[in-house]
Design a protein around this motif. Sequence first.
Motif, PDB file in Angstrom:
ATOM      1  N   GLN A 137       0.815  -1.221   0.000  1.00  0.00           N
ATOM      2  CA  GLN A 137       0.000   0.000   0.000  1.00  0.00           C
ATOM      3  C   GLN A 137       0.851   1.274   0.000  1.00  0.00           C
ATOM      4  O   GLN A 137       0.354   2.361  -0.286  1.00  0.00           O
ATOM      5  CB  GLN A 137      -0.983   0.014   1.171  1.00  0.00           C
ATOM      6  CG  GLN A 137      -0.375   0.199   2.559  1.00  0.00           C
ATOM      7  CD  GLN A 137      -0.093  -1.116   3.241  1.00  0.00           C
ATOM      8  OE1 GLN A 137       0.059  -2.139   2.593  1.00  0.00           O
ATOM      9  NE2 GLN A 137      -0.032  -1.091   4.569  1.00  0.00           N
ATOM     10  N   GLN A 180       3.124  -2.243   9.529  1.00  0.00           N
ATOM     11  CA  GLN A 180       1.891  -1.888   8.836  1.00  0.00           C
ATOM     12  C   GLN A 180       1.504  -2.940   7.788  1.00  0.00           C
ATOM     13  O   GLN A 180       0.827  -2.642   6.812  1.00  0.00           O
ATOM     14  CB  GLN A 180       2.041  -0.500   8.210  1.00  0.00           C
ATOM     15  CG  GLN A 180       2.263   0.574   9.268  1.00  0.00           C
ATOM     16  CD  GLN A 180       2.549   1.944   8.698  1.00  0.00           C
ATOM     17  OE1 GLN A 180       2.675   2.103   7.495  1.00  0.00           O
ATOM     18  NE2 GLN A 180       2.661   2.934   9.562  1.00  0.00           N
ATOM     19  N   ASP A 181       1.929  -4.159   8.035  1.00  0.00           N
ATOM     20  CA  ASP A 181       1.640  -5.276   7.136  1.00  0.00           C
ATOM     21  C   ASP A 181       0.157  -5.618   7.195  1.00  0.00           C
ATOM     22  O   ASP A 181      -0.395  -5.832   8.276  1.00  0.00           O
ATOM     23  CB  ASP A 181       2.484  -6.486   7.548  1.00  0.00           C
ATOM     24  CG  ASP A 181       2.569  -7.545   6.477  1.00  0.00           C
ATOM     25  OD1 ASP A 181       1.580  -7.737   5.750  1.00  0.00           O
ATOM     26  OD2 ASP A 181       3.631  -8.183   6.377  1.00  0.00           O
ATOM     27  N   ASP A 206       5.026  -1.622   4.981  1.00  0.00           N
ATOM     28  CA  ASP A 206       3.945  -2.495   4.550  1.00  0.00           C
ATOM     29  C   ASP A 206       4.485  -3.908   4.318  1.00  0.00           C
ATOM     30  O   ASP A 206       5.622  -4.219   4.688  1.00  0.00           O
ATOM     31  CB  ASP A 206       3.238  -1.919   3.314  1.00  0.00           C
ATOM     32  CG  ASP A 206       4.163  -1.772   2.106  1.00  0.00           C
ATOM     33  OD1 ASP A 206       5.217  -2.441   2.055  1.00  0.00           O
ATOM     34  OD2 ASP A 206       3.828  -0.978   1.199  1.00  0.00           O
TER      35      ASP A 206
END
Length: 231
Positions: A137, A180-181, A206
């Motif tokens: 993202q 933030q995976d 991410d």
Amino acid sequence: MSFGNVSVVLVHGAWADGSSWSKVINRLRDQGVNAIAAPLPLTSLSDDVTALDRALERIEGPVVLAGHAYAGAVIGSTRSRNIEALVYVAALAPDEGETVSDVFYRGETHPQAPQLTPDRHGLIWLPQEGFAQAFAQHAAPQELAVLTAVQRPISVSCISEAVGRPLWKDRPSWFLIAEQDRMINPGTQNFMAGRMNAHVRSYEADHTPIVTAPDAVTHVIVEAVQSVSAR
């Protein structure tokens, strides 16, 4: 800085190929580290380990082996004798008797994670919208276009085969946790890294930091290379 004859072998995950490591390869080269990307067929875990072993046969001297995402199971399943350290990048690290699916689905699924179902050939494709929503993202539009265009499906056999004794029980390991995976729960990453006794490095990244945070990934890999070369 000299790293002796230590080489780095980079292993891609599902829905990707070796080109996903291109930014990291260039950064390692700039620091004087030789690196190659090992291609995986993504047809079964056993096939992927065999493919990795063929790539490792080409390398002389000690190796730092790095895997992204699904490839964590692959790098943990090889028995190549020249591996001196392992680096897990937002990766899956099943323990003996576990499957990739066991650890992938261990934690709560992110609400923007794509639904993954096999097609009639037993292959799992990532939906196109999944790249921008969950896979990467933080990637730029041009990067997302390439990731989407070159995606390679993963076979159900890759995620349903139980692993043997993982190599991380016998080699030092590093684990880059992507906070933030949206594909692999960060809590699951912390759990796996903890039971591995890995050197944990956590970043606000991410699921695909090899594309979106290559400096962080390179830093962790170089740390492992320095550890090996100092022995």
